[in-house]
Design an enzyme around this catalytic site. Sequence first.
Site, PDB file in Angstrom:
ATOM      1  N   ASN A 126       0.849  -1.190   0.000  1.00  0.00           N
ATOM      2  CA  ASN A 126       0.000   0.000   0.000  1.00  0.00           C
ATOM      3  C   ASN A 126       0.891   1.248   0.000  1.00  0.00           C
ATOM      4  O   ASN A 126       1.718   1.415   0.901  1.00  0.00           O
ATOM      5  CB  ASN A 126      -0.897  -0.025   1.252  1.00  0.00           C
ATOM      6  N   ILE A 128       0.492   4.216   0.838  1.00  0.00           N
ATOM      7  CA  ILE A 128       0.468   5.082   2.025  1.00  0.00           C
ATOM      8  C   ILE A 128       0.790   4.310   3.304  1.00  0.00           C
ATOM      9  O   ILE A 128       0.675   4.838   4.401  1.00  0.00           O
ATOM     10  CB  ILE A 128      -0.873   5.821   2.182  1.00  0.00           C
ATOM     11  N   GLU A 129       1.174   3.070   3.167  1.00  0.00           N
ATOM     12  CA  GLU A 129       1.619   2.318   4.347  1.00  0.00           C
ATOM     13  C   GLU A 129       3.091   1.940   4.152  1.00  0.00           C
ATOM     14  O   GLU A 129       3.949   2.815   4.179  1.00  0.00           O
ATOM     15  CB  GLU A 129       0.697   1.120   4.585  1.00  0.00           C
ATOM     16  N   MET A 130       3.400   0.681   3.892  1.00  0.00           N
ATOM     17  CA  MET A 130       4.807   0.294   3.786  1.00  0.00           C
ATOM     18  C   MET A 130       5.407   0.639   2.420  1.00  0.00           C
ATOM     19  O   MET A 130       6.629   0.670   2.271  1.00  0.00           O
ATOM     20  CB  MET A 130       4.960  -1.182   4.135  1.00  0.00           C
TER      21      MET A 130
END
Lengths: 358, 358
Positions: A126, A128-130
Amino acid sequence: MGLKATLLLGSIMTLSVANPSLAADWQALPDQAPFPADNPPSEAKIELGKILFFDPRFSEHGTLSCNSCHNVMTGGDDNRPNSIGMHDARGGRSAPTVWNAAFYSVQFWDGRAATLEDQAKGPVANPIEMGMASLDEAMARVAKIPGYQPLFEAAFPGEPNPITGDNAVKAIAAFERTLITPNSPYDRYVKGDAAAMTEQQIRGMETFDALGCTSCHSGANFSGPTLPIGTGFFMKFPTYPGSAYDAKYKLTKDPGRYEVTKKAADRHLFRVPTLRNIALTAPYFNNGQVPTLDKAVQVMAKVQLNKDLTEAQTADLVAFLNALTGEFPELALPRLPGTPNMSVIPPVDPHLKVKAHR
Amino acid sequence: MGLKATLLLGSIMTLSVANPSLAADWQALPDQAPFPADNPPSEAKIELGKILFFDPRFSEHGTLSCNSCHNVMTGGDDNRPNSIGMHDARGGRSAPTVWNAAFYSVQFWDGRAATLEDQAKGPVANPIEMGMASLDEAMARVAKIPGYQPLFEAAFPGEPNPITGDNAVKAIAAFERTLITPNSPYDRYVKGDAAAMTEQQIRGMETFDALGCTSCHSGANFSGPTLPIGTGFFMKFPTYPGSAYDAKYKLTKDPGRYEVTKKAADRHLFRVPTLRNIALTAPYFNNGQVPTLDKAVQVMAKVQLNKDLTEAQTADLVAFLNALTGEFPELALPRLPGTPNMSVIPPVDPHLKVKAHR
């Protein structure tokens, strides 16, 4: 009738005598979580999964691991309204706790993953995550770390090329299925220890039932009935829109499960979250907009049950919810296998400004 | 002469016989680190320090702990050229390892802190690191977490108000002084186990000495002589400027200790870093610009000793440096005290854009 059954009956009887008015089916947390037939646990698999869970090197900048947002040193989340991913990105939803997540029949707030295995594939890729380009790119980094080879071989014996994304998420899920917090005051109480909860907590438990909270927050995990994996127990939130809370806490902004199915009936449907360890996972709700548990309890009563709580009811309910804080198993700090003489984390985007010297 | 002294003499003799040409004073790593008179260690203090070390709630966004950049699950750093702080900020220097940092006589690349206690005050309030307004602001969050009260009381018995910034950094420093990695192949070798290092590692050790690496990287920690706390052992880097490496790796950009003292003589002076566990802490040097250990070894020989290494010398030196990877003590994962019903992390700056929904 064996000893165990006798004790169980004894427990139920004790409870019935103490609280004759309780209608709900109060269940203690099982010691073991269910697992899919194709991913039975093993010690080696759990150990590998734990190492992967703590390893930040599979995030774009090498800074975030699963544990960064689902911190098992705490209540299993990050105590933030939303998590912070690569490039300072924020999502619109709050990280759910990883503790007892194994008891859900679907994962994520919108239930878009059936299993913990499927869930684990999400954050890695993702943006906006990892922030990895794909799970495969993450696995290419894993493959460059020599110490992972024997760990994958031990976890998936007999497989010629065990370092795969599917095996990585199997191992992570196997580890997560050990993240169970038994023996909360509530659990000890329903097992027969009448002194395990305070009077206020018992009053809160009765209020919790009488108000109708148990119509959604039922079962051993307080997240609804036990359902086959992939089924999901969803509820509309808010069920009673129109209160002042809608605007104050942006309750109607997130379309919930509608984003997954695009069906109008799924608009604002969310998976019913566990209440276990809820005292430790502020701020609250899918968007993390409600800062305290007492306010969260009042909002829930209003927007789900159309009821206004008294201060005393609120305090009793909060006391009961604090009785759902369980025992956290002791874990050893994992040692992450090294990459002698090099790093698998690429030097960061050259366009980034260095803001100061130290 | 007691048994210990006899064994030690035996060790030295064995080493002398095996390597008669070695001139350096090869020392094994002590089991204990020195500590300041006003901060003797205790079990309670070390335990508190460990919990604080892992607690991310004293960073602005609640996302970074000491361990984020000085990861004790790995070689004690973050395997990045520089670390990433609040708001995606980067500094110009690479996070030094926390392992064996207790053996330095000053802290930071530029030696601007005399002790681990002083060092621990820095990152908390550095806007490009943990980003709190001040150590006091961080301590205000600590004070809001009920479980810290008994931990500080146990660590600092008899103090009426033990939750202070000075005590917090004392506890962190006491924990860091336990982060020692003994029994590397090198340590076992110099204690008399002639089989502890490979032939190549022994050749590399001889080359390390013969080239003159030991003129700076001496002592048990390979970071220079043992000096009184606060003294610092600094060296100019590059000592021989003008090579192609200066531009390639930006070696002359950082003025080093000059930033602290503003003395011309301190320009490009840096604390001599430990080489222990150096194989695990790529990328290399104060700015983290050199990606691999073999390249780092070649750069050092050129810019510090004005020597060009052969491929064989490089490989031998890298092999020797890998013999400095020690044994990492097993640590239990700490449990961070909770804040029932609330979070001490404020909701994040409203100006931040939410970039996506999930």
